[in-house]
Motif scaffolding. Structure first.
Motif, mmCIF file in Angstrom:
data_model
loop_
_atom_site.group_PDB
_atom_site.id
_atom_site.type_symbol
_atom_site.label_atom_id
_atom_site.label_comp_id
_atom_site.label_asym_id
_atom_site.label_seq_id
_atom_site.Cartn_x
_atom_site.Cartn_y
_atom_site.Cartn_z
ATOM 1 N N CYS A 2 0.809 -1.224 0.000
ATOM 2 C CA CYS A 2 0.000 0.000 0.000
ATOM 3 C C CYS A 2 0.842 1.274 0.000
ATOM 4 O O CYS A 2 0.307 2.361 -0.251
ATOM 5 C CB CYS A 2 -0.923 0.029 1.223
ATOM 6 S SG CYS A 2 -2.125 -1.312 1.286
ATOM 7 N N HIS A 3 2.142 1.177 0.304
ATOM 8 C CA HIS A 3 2.979 2.372 0.434
ATOM 9 C C HIS A 3 4.298 2.181 -0.303
ATOM 10 O O HIS A 3 4.852 1.075 -0.329
ATOM 11 C CB HIS A 3 3.287 2.669 1.907
ATOM 12 C CG HIS A 3 2.095 2.977 2.737
ATOM 13 N ND1 HIS A 3 1.555 4.241 2.838
ATOM 14 C CD2 HIS A 3 1.326 2.173 3.530
ATOM 15 C CE1 HIS A 3 0.506 4.205 3.652
ATOM 16 N NE2 HIS A 3 0.344 2.967 4.082
ATOM 17 N N THR A 4 4.816 3.268 -0.863
ATOM 18 C CA THR A 4 6.190 3.308 -1.341
ATOM 19 C C THR A 4 7.017 4.075 -0.323
ATOM 20 O O THR A 4 6.484 4.852 0.466
ATOM 21 C CB THR A 4 6.280 3.992 -2.709
ATOM 22 O OG1 THR A 4 5.772 5.334 -2.605
ATOM 23 C CG2 THR A 4 5.475 3.222 -3.755
ATOM 24 N N ILE A 5 8.329 3.841 -0.331
ATOM 25 C CA ILE A 5 9.190 4.462 0.669
ATOM 26 C C ILE A 5 10.291 5.290 0.031
ATOM 27 O O ILE A 5 10.856 6.180 0.668
ATOM 28 C CB ILE A 5 9.803 3.390 1.600
ATOM 29 C CG1 ILE A 5 10.511 4.019 2.806
ATOM 30 C CG2 ILE A 5 10.741 2.473 0.824
ATOM 31 C CD1 ILE A 5 9.618 4.820 3.709
ATOM 32 N N GLU A 6 10.606 5.056 -1.259
ATOM 33 C CA GLU A 6 11.714 5.775 -1.879
ATOM 34 C C GLU A 6 11.367 7.247 -2.074
ATOM 35 O O GLU A 6 10.202 7.613 -2.200
ATOM 36 C CB GLU A 6 12.093 5.137 -3.223
ATOM 37 C CG GLU A 6 11.015 5.231 -4.291
ATOM 38 C CD GLU A 6 9.993 4.104 -4.232
ATOM 39 O OE1 GLU A 6 9.167 4.003 -5.159
ATOM 40 O OE2 GLU A 6 10.023 3.341 -3.236
ATOM 41 N N LYS A 7 12.396 8.077 -2.085
ATOM 42 C CA LYS A 7 12.198 9.511 -2.248
ATOM 43 C C LYS A 7 11.561 9.806 -3.602
ATOM 44 O O LYS A 7 12.011 9.336 -4.634
ATOM 45 C CB LYS A 7 13.542 10.243 -2.119
ATOM 46 C CG LYS A 7 13.416 11.750 -2.176
ATOM 47 C CD LYS A 7 14.772 12.418 -1.970
ATOM 48 C CE LYS A 7 14.643 13.926 -1.982
ATOM 49 N NZ LYS A 7 15.943 14.600 -1.761
ATOM 50 N N GLY A 8 10.485 10.579 -3.586
ATOM 51 C CA GLY A 8 9.777 10.913 -4.813
ATOM 52 C C GLY A 8 8.911 9.785 -5.337
ATOM 53 O O GLY A 8 8.397 9.877 -6.462
ATOM 54 N N GLY A 9 8.742 8.720 -4.559
ATOM 55 C CA GLY A 9 7.949 7.584 -5.001
ATOM 56 C C GLY A 9 6.470 7.938 -5.117
ATOM 57 O O GLY A 9 5.994 8.891 -4.495
ATOM 58 N N PRO A 10 5.736 7.180 -5.918
ATOM 59 C CA PRO A 10 4.325 7.499 -6.127
ATOM 60 C C PRO A 10 3.462 7.103 -4.933
ATOM 61 O O PRO A 10 3.855 6.283 -4.097
ATOM 62 C CB PRO A 10 3.974 6.651 -7.354
ATOM 63 C CG PRO A 10 4.874 5.460 -7.250
ATOM 64 C CD PRO A 10 6.164 5.975 -6.661
ATOM 65 N N ASN A 11 2.308 7.706 -4.878
ATOM 66 C CA ASN A 11 1.302 7.277 -3.910
ATOM 67 C C ASN A 11 0.620 6.026 -4.441
ATOM 68 O O ASN A 11 0.414 5.871 -5.637
ATOM 69 C CB ASN A 11 0.268 8.378 -3.682
ATOM 70 C CG ASN A 11 0.875 9.620 -3.062
ATOM 71 O OD1 ASN A 11 1.748 9.527 -2.217
ATOM 72 N ND2 ASN A 11 0.417 10.784 -3.492
ATOM 73 N N LYS A 12 0.265 5.140 -3.534
ATOM 74 C CA LYS A 12 -0.491 3.941 -3.926
ATOM 75 C C LYS A 12 -1.831 3.992 -3.192
ATOM 76 O O LYS A 12 -2.476 5.038 -3.161
ATOM 77 C CB LYS A 12 0.333 2.700 -3.588
ATOM 78 C CG LYS A 12 1.660 2.634 -4.370
ATOM 79 C CD LYS A 12 2.568 1.518 -3.886
ATOM 80 C CE LYS A 12 2.090 0.155 -4.303
ATOM 81 N NZ LYS A 12 3.062 -0.910 -3.950
ATOM 82 N N VAL A 13 -2.224 2.916 -2.578
ATOM 83 C CA VAL A 13 -3.428 2.949 -1.744
ATOM 84 C C VAL A 13 -3.213 3.908 -0.571
ATOM 85 O O VAL A 13 -4.131 4.593 -0.129
ATOM 86 C CB VAL A 13 -3.778 1.533 -1.245
ATOM 87 C CG1 VAL A 13 -4.988 1.561 -0.335
ATOM 88 C CG2 VAL A 13 -4.021 0.617 -2.423
ATOM 89 N N GLY A 14 -1.978 3.971 -0.096
ATOM 90 C CA GLY A 14 -1.583 4.919 0.941
ATOM 91 C C GLY A 14 -0.535 5.870 0.399
ATOM 92 O O GLY A 14 0.037 5.651 -0.679
ATOM 93 N N PRO A 15 -0.209 6.935 1.116
ATOM 94 C CA PRO A 15 0.764 7.921 0.632
ATOM 95 C C PRO A 15 2.194 7.406 0.698
ATOM 96 O O PRO A 15 2.499 6.455 1.419
ATOM 97 C CB PRO A 15 0.555 9.095 1.600
ATOM 98 C CG PRO A 15 0.066 8.456 2.850
ATOM 99 C CD PRO A 15 -0.782 7.293 2.420
ATOM 100 N N ASN A 16 3.075 8.035 -0.067
ATOM 101 C CA ASN A 16 4.504 7.746 0.002
ATOM 102 C C ASN A 16 5.015 8.121 1.398
ATOM 103 O O ASN A 16 4.608 9.128 1.969
ATOM 104 C CB ASN A 16 5.249 8.544 -1.069
ATOM 105 C CG ASN A 16 6.753 8.394 -0.957
ATOM 106 O OD1 ASN A 16 7.410 9.193 -0.321
ATOM 107 N ND2 ASN A 16 7.283 7.359 -1.582
#
Length: 247
Positions: free
Chosen positions: A86-100
């Protein structure tokens, strides 16, 4: 009437009569009265969360700050796999079901650009005044819907304190400038301070003079200073000669 029909009807009536008789007899023989008292009763214990809800207060676990100094951030990276769907962690990563989540520690809640937050999360953020500090992260990861009522996050939560500590320690490192760790010794730094409203004791309290008496003489540890060369002895010093009267 056909005799075979009479025989069939008679057999049917006889069968019905026998069945009814057997049913009535069975009920009379095997009938059991309802017990006056139940054999055992199942009482469900009230959990800590239910007790807190009943009292209008949310039961929370201990603060996570003291555990972060010894947390294993590398183990927290493995725990993050539960969040990666549900989440990405990399800098500038996209939002998924939850925010980056890059730089999430101490970030204002419900503030990540481009993500549509639930009404419950926006209310909880108080317009961005509340931030994702270590305790808010811990309580939210433990029970999202309990800590932020109305959140759209469907994660069941991390119930183990060490898992949350490891994950938060790893999330802290995913930032341009990692947030400082809380001071684990701050709570004990004031133990030696005097209680509020009390004065610090004096280093050495001089004895009070007796009522109506003279001040105490100088102690042996602090003798009276010697007179300057060629000068007169200090006034009142024992053994000093009195000045001769003028002619």
């Amino acid at each position: 009437m056909n005799p075979y029909v009479n025989m069939g009807v008679g057999a049917l009536l006889g069968t019905v009569f026998v069945l009814m008789s057997v049913s009535i007899a069975s009920e009379g023989i095997f009938h059991s009265e309802a017990p006056e008292k139940e054999g055992f009763a199942i009482d469900a214990e009230e959990t800590a969360g239910e007790a807190g809800a009943a009292g209008g207060e949310e039961a929370k676990s201990e603060p996570i700050g003291p555990l972060l100094a010894s947390a294993d951030a590398s183990a927290g990276e493995a725990v993050f796999k539960k969040c990666a769907s549900c989440h990405t962690i990399e800098k500038g990563g996209p939002n998924k079901v939850g925010p980056n989540l890059w730089g999430v520690v101490n970030r204002p809640i419900a503030s990540h650009e481009g993500f549509s937050y639930s009404a419950g999360m926006q209310t909880f953020s108080e317009g961005g005044k509340v931030v994702w500090d270590y305790d808010h992260l811990s309580y939210f990861l433990e029970a999202p819907k309990k800590h932020v009522p109305g959140t759209a996050m469907g994660f069941a939560g991390l119930k183990k304190t060490d898992e949350r500590a490891n994950l938060i320690a790893w999330l802290r490192e995913q930032a341009d400038s990692p947030a400082p760790l809380p001071d684990a010794g701050a709570a004990g730094s004031t133990e030696a301070a005097p209680a509020a409203g009390q004065e610090a004791p004096a280093a050495a309290e001089a004895p009070a003079p007796a009522e109506g008496g003279a001040a105490p003489a100088a102690t042996e540890a602090s003798p009276a200073p010697a007179p300057a060369e060629g000068g007169a002895a200090p006034a009142g010093q024992t053994g000093a000669p009195a000045p001769a009267p003028a002619n």
